[in-house]
Design a protein around this motif. Structure first.
Motif, short mmCIF file in Angstrom:
data_model
loop_
_atom_site.label_atom_id
_atom_site.label_comp_id
_atom_site.label_asym_id
_atom_site.label_seq_id
_atom_site.Cartn_x
_atom_site.Cartn_y
_atom_site.Cartn_z
N ASP A 212 45.94 66.91 50.19
CA ASP A 212 45.11 65.76 50.34
C ASP A 212 45.53 64.39 49.43
OD1 ASP A 212 43.92 66.80 52.45
OD2 ASP A 212 42.24 67.70 51.30
N LEU A 213 46.35 64.72 48.39
CA LEU A 213 46.61 63.70 47.54
C LEU A 213 47.83 62.71 48.22
CD1 LEU A 213 46.99 65.54 43.79
CD2 LEU A 213 44.85 64.27 45.07
N LYS A 214 47.43 61.50 48.00
CA LYS A 214 48.51 60.37 48.33
C LYS A 214 48.50 59.29 47.48
CE LYS A 214 45.81 58.03 51.51
NZ LYS A 214 45.50 57.46 52.91
N LEU A 215 49.83 58.64 47.32
CA LEU A 215 50.11 57.36 46.57
C LEU A 215 49.69 55.95 47.47
CD1 LEU A 215 53.18 58.32 44.73
CD2 LEU A 215 50.85 57.93 43.58
N VAL A 216 49.17 55.16 47.27
CA VAL A 216 48.93 53.88 47.89
C VAL A 216 49.23 52.78 46.92
CG1 VAL A 216 47.29 52.42 49.29
CG2 VAL A 216 47.42 54.90 49.23
N GLU A 217 49.94 51.64 47.59
CA GLU A 217 50.03 50.40 46.77
C GLU A 217 48.91 49.56 47.44
OE1 GLU A 217 54.61 49.83 45.52
OE2 GLU A 217 54.24 49.85 47.93
N ALA A 218 48.35 48.63 46.80
CA ALA A 218 47.26 47.71 47.16
C ALA A 218 47.31 46.47 46.16
CB ALA A 218 45.90 48.46 46.85
N VAL A 219 47.13 45.34 46.79
CA VAL A 219 47.16 44.29 46.11
C VAL A 219 45.64 43.64 45.84
CG1 VAL A 219 48.01 41.80 46.27
CG2 VAL A 219 49.19 43.58 47.41
N VAL A 220 45.73 43.09 44.40
CA VAL A 220 44.46 42.41 44.02
C VAL A 220 44.39 41.06 44.88
CG1 VAL A 220 43.02 41.49 41.95
CG2 VAL A 220 44.62 43.50 41.83
N ARG A 221 43.11 40.88 45.40
CA ARG A 221 42.82 39.64 46.11
C ARG A 221 42.57 38.53 45.22
NH1 ARG A 221 41.84 40.14 51.72
NH2 ARG A 221 41.94 42.26 52.68
N PRO A 222 42.68 37.25 45.32
CA PRO A 222 42.23 36.23 44.39
C PRO A 222 40.82 36.38 44.75
CG PRO A 222 43.95 35.47 45.77
CD PRO A 222 43.88 37.00 46.36
N TYR A 223 40.03 36.11 43.28
CA TYR A 223 38.83 36.19 43.20
C TYR A 223 37.94 37.45 43.87
CZ TYR A 223 39.38 31.26 42.80
OH TYR A 223 39.82 29.91 42.22
N GLY A 224 38.75 38.60 43.61
CA GLY A 224 38.47 39.78 44.07
C GLY A 224 37.52 40.62 42.92
N LEU A 225 36.96 41.83 43.57
CA LEU A 225 35.78 42.63 42.41
C LEU A 225 36.69 43.08 41.35
CD1 LEU A 225 33.07 43.73 42.31
CD2 LEU A 225 33.97 45.69 43.15
N VAL A 226 37.80 43.12 41.11
CA VAL A 226 38.36 43.67 39.97
C VAL A 226 39.21 42.82 39.43
CG1 VAL A 226 38.88 46.04 41.11
CG2 VAL A 226 40.58 44.34 41.05
N GLU A 227 39.35 41.52 39.60
CA GLU A 227 40.10 40.37 38.90
C GLU A 227 39.34 40.35 37.79
OE1 GLU A 227 42.03 35.86 39.77
OE2 GLU A 227 40.30 36.79 40.84
N GLY A 228 40.62 40.28 36.63
CA GLY A 228 39.91 39.91 35.19
C GLY A 228 39.20 41.05 34.33
N LEU A 229 39.12 42.33 35.09
CA LEU A 229 38.75 43.46 34.51
C LEU A 229 39.62 44.65 34.28
CD1 LEU A 229 35.78 44.08 36.88
CD2 LEU A 229 35.70 42.97 34.83
N THR A 230 39.36 45.46 33.44
CA THR A 230 40.31 46.73 33.06
C THR A 230 39.99 48.06 33.96
OG1 THR A 230 38.97 47.69 31.24
CG2 THR A 230 40.61 45.91 30.75
N PRO A 231 40.87 48.86 33.82
CA PRO A 231 40.41 50.26 34.70
C PRO A 231 39.21 50.87 33.91
CG PRO A 231 43.04 49.95 34.27
CD PRO A 231 42.15 48.91 33.41
#
Length: 673
Positions: free
Chosen positions: A388-407
């Motif tokens: 059930d594991l998979k790799l996915v590429e995803a883009v950070v949206r402008p002004y998104g929830l994670v912008e400016g944060l660390t993992p």
């Protein structure tokens, strides 16, 4: 005292603000003193004091036309009141903050609003009237309707089928660009691009064409497509409401279509024939932006009998690996692969750990933890996809929830049960030292996790997945109902049965009540940053009118232009609007330039609609930098672009649109009243 003042004024923005305030006071006092005496020898005042000069005691001698122009401009500036000076200084500070990019656009708008309140330019009782303005409601409702249209799967199915057989960049751009432009005419630009981008990447990869050659053109075309209708882009909505406020009647749904269709078609033709050749090919044909190179950082290590990890739960094992700058991806026990999200599963001797670590860190990792290297080769990446594991590429949206944060701040592993394996930014991929990586808009993240969990995490984090859906199944159930509701709303708007805000908000409510779009999905679709920017800037824009600043600027520009034909003033207005929209949000640009366009037209006794259409085109031409529009940031990572790549295509495209617009708009919307 001097030392204290110098220390206090050390920040650049503060020094600029203090200097501007002092200059405003000096200019205000000087202009007040100048009202009582002539400014040039031999000049005669005509009418009320300080309004018109006659040069050399002649009615308007040709030999003195340059002096006449300078005197009129000088005369306009000398009549500035203190509120007008404060408004102009505030505008200058706002443009500096917008252009610097150090603060979000919505935060800049709020700062400008509160500064206007403190200066008395906006009454306290009207501070938040902008948030109930029809333009804000229209934009919010359009975003919800856009999400519902995107969820039907009709547009991406159409684009995928059209472009499936294309093998040349020119044909790909045409077959992807036409659906993108049409989608942008009834959807938000960003939503249209988000819908088309995975299709473009998949089709480019199958055609062995670099995605760099298709993504930037797709971004620009989707912005041009927004020009076609009233609801296609926020600047059109704003311009229509400004027209209603100032002239008594708004633009209708398809009033923008003649200009918008022509400019969009011309833009697509220019990019397909010539423009794509100017785009740097940052990613090799058939490749993605984030997977290549990750296998060098993936390895399998067997847990020894004496390992301190034996008997420890996966959660503690993951923490121990973090101390060595390594990431635990999962555990293999025989034929079973257990994801790292199963945090309380104990590790046993003989188990195999799937680990991501930099090659230089492997030596210091194995011995202290009692691990032995088992399979340091490219097969590991397949193991990360096992089960059930998979790799996915995803883009950070402008002004998104994670912008400016660390993992760690997002708590990707603890809260969302996904692993952060790598990132691509401006064409550079990185797979190590990610612990303190700060996410930025446009970053392409390589994530790994269980299928259902990773899809849910991407949705909750507001990321844009780059994998296409299964397009072979056709449109979703209920798609025809969604399209019927949207068509009914647009028909009501086109026939003038109700204002745009009412029609689109009604459509959004119907779609939510019938559960064609969930409430959570609808709220996620609304871009709060755009609404805050509009709600905060609308009262500031009103202050420009009430203080007479807009009229003052219009008088100054017309005075500076002298005896130039109106077409040259149109050209100046278009140029200024294009430059502003590249450094300032396009909605803010429309709020500033639309009232100015009307005042210039009235000063010239020309058709205001001609000037408003010029502003509409200019506000949708943010092609020179990635910060000019959210679309440009979205494609930056997947296309591997650098900051300096945008002007290579953007500058020639803006020059082309500049010429086409100046030829086209006066033909469709004549200058004469």
């Amino acid at each position: 005292m001097l030392h204290i003042t110098a220390k206090f004024a050390r920040p650049t923005w503060l020094r600029f603000a203090v200097a501007a305030a002092i200059f405003a006071q000096i200019l205000s006092r000087w202009s007040g003193n100048q009202q009582t005496r002539p400014r040039i020898a031999g000049a005669e005042r005509i009418g009320r004091p300080g309004v018109v000069f006659r040069c050399c005691m002649q009615p308007d001698p040709p030999a003195c036309s340059s002096r006449w122009t300078k005197h009129r401009l000088f005369n306009t500036l000398s009549r500035m009141t203190l509120p007008q000076i404060e408004t102009l200084v505030l505008l200058g500070l706002a443009l500096v903050l917008f252009a610097s990019g150090k603060l979000r656009h919505d935060l800049v708008a709020l700062l400008v609003l509160f500064a206007a309140l403190v200066l008395g330019l906006v009454p306290f009782g009207e501070a938040f009237n902008g948030f109930g303005h029809p333009a804000v409601i229209t934009v919010a409702a359009a975003l919800v309707v856009s999400r519902a249209i995107a969820a039907t799967g009709i547009l991406d199915n159409l684009a995928s089928r059209l472009a499936a057989k294309a093998r040349h960049p020119m044909l790909l751009i045409v077959l992807l660009g036409i659906p993108a432009a049409l989608a942008s005419s009834v959807m938000n630009n960003v939503a249209a691009l988000a819908l088309m981008m995975p299709v473009a990447i998949a089709v480019s990869r199958s055609a062995q064409v670099s995605p760099s050659l298709t993504l930037m053109p797709l971004s620009f075309i989707s912005m041009l497509g927004g020009l076609i209708t009233l609801i296609g882009t926020p600047p059109n909505v704003i311009i229509a409401t400004v027209r209603a406020d100032r002239l008594g009647e708004p633009f209708h749904l398809f009033d923008f279509a003649p200009v918008g269709l022509a400019v969009s078609a011309g833009g697509i033709a220019f990019i397909a024939l010539l423009g794509w050749r100017l785009v740097p090919q940052r990613i090799a044909a058939g490749k993605s932006s984030g997977h290549e190179g990750v296998q060098e950082y993936l390895l399998e290590a067997r847990v020894g009998e004496e390992s301190p990890l034996a008997g420890k739960p996966l959660r503690e094992t993951s923490t121990r690996l973090d101390e060595h700058d390594a990431t635990l991806l999962g555990l293999k026990r025989g034929e079973v692969t257990i994801p790292s999200a199963a945090q309380w599963t104990p590790v046993r001797a003989g188990d195999t750990l799937l680990i991501e670590a930099a090659p230089d860190d492997v030596g210091s990792l194995l011995e202290p933890l009692g691990l032995s290297l088992f399979k340091p080769d490219n097969e590991v990446i397949e193991d990360t996809r096992a089960g059930d594991l998979k790799l996915v590429e995803a883009v950070v949206r402008p002004y998104g929830l994670v912008e400016g944060l660390t993992p760690a701040e997002v708590r990707l592993r603890q809260r969302y049960m996904v692993n952060f394996l790598g990132v691509a930014r401006e064409g550079v991929r990185r797979f190590s030292g990610l612990k303190n990586w700060r996410f930025a808009a446009g970053d392409v993240l390589l994530l790994q996790g269980e299928g259902d969990r990773i899809d849910d995490a991407i949705g909750r984090l507001g990321l844009l997945p780059l994998a296409t859906r299964d397009l072979g199944l056709g449109p979703r159930p209920g798609a025809l109902f969604v399209i019927a509701v949207v068509i009914a709303a647009l028909a009501a708007l086109a026939f003038g049965l109700a204002p745009a805000a009412v029609c689109l908000a009604g459509a959004a409510v119907v779609l939510m009540v019938t559960k064609r779009i969930g409430l959570r999905e609808a709220y996620d679709a609304v871009d709060g940053s755009v609404l805050v920017l509009l709600g905060a800037m609308i009262p500031v824009g009103d202050a420009f009118d009430t203080t007479g600043t807009t009229k003052l600027i219009a008088d100054g520009l017309v005075g500076l232009s002298g005896d130039l034909q109106p077409i040259w003033i149109l050209a100046l207005l278009l140029l200024v609007t294009m430059l502003l929209t590249d450094i300032v949000n396009n909605a803010a640009t429309a709020l500033l330039m639309a009232p100015l366009g009307i005042d210039i037209a009235q000063r010239l006794k020309a058709n205001p609609d001609t000037f408003l259409m010029i502003v509409a085109v200019g506000a949708s031409c943010a092609f020179l930098t990635p910060i000019g529009h959210q679309n440009n940031l979205l494609v930056m990572g997947p296309g591997g672009y650098r900051f300096s790549d945008y002007w290579r295509l953007g500058l020639p495209l803006e020059a082309f649109i500049f010429i086409v617009t100046l030829m086209l708009v006066p033909m469709i919307w004549p200058l004469s009243l």
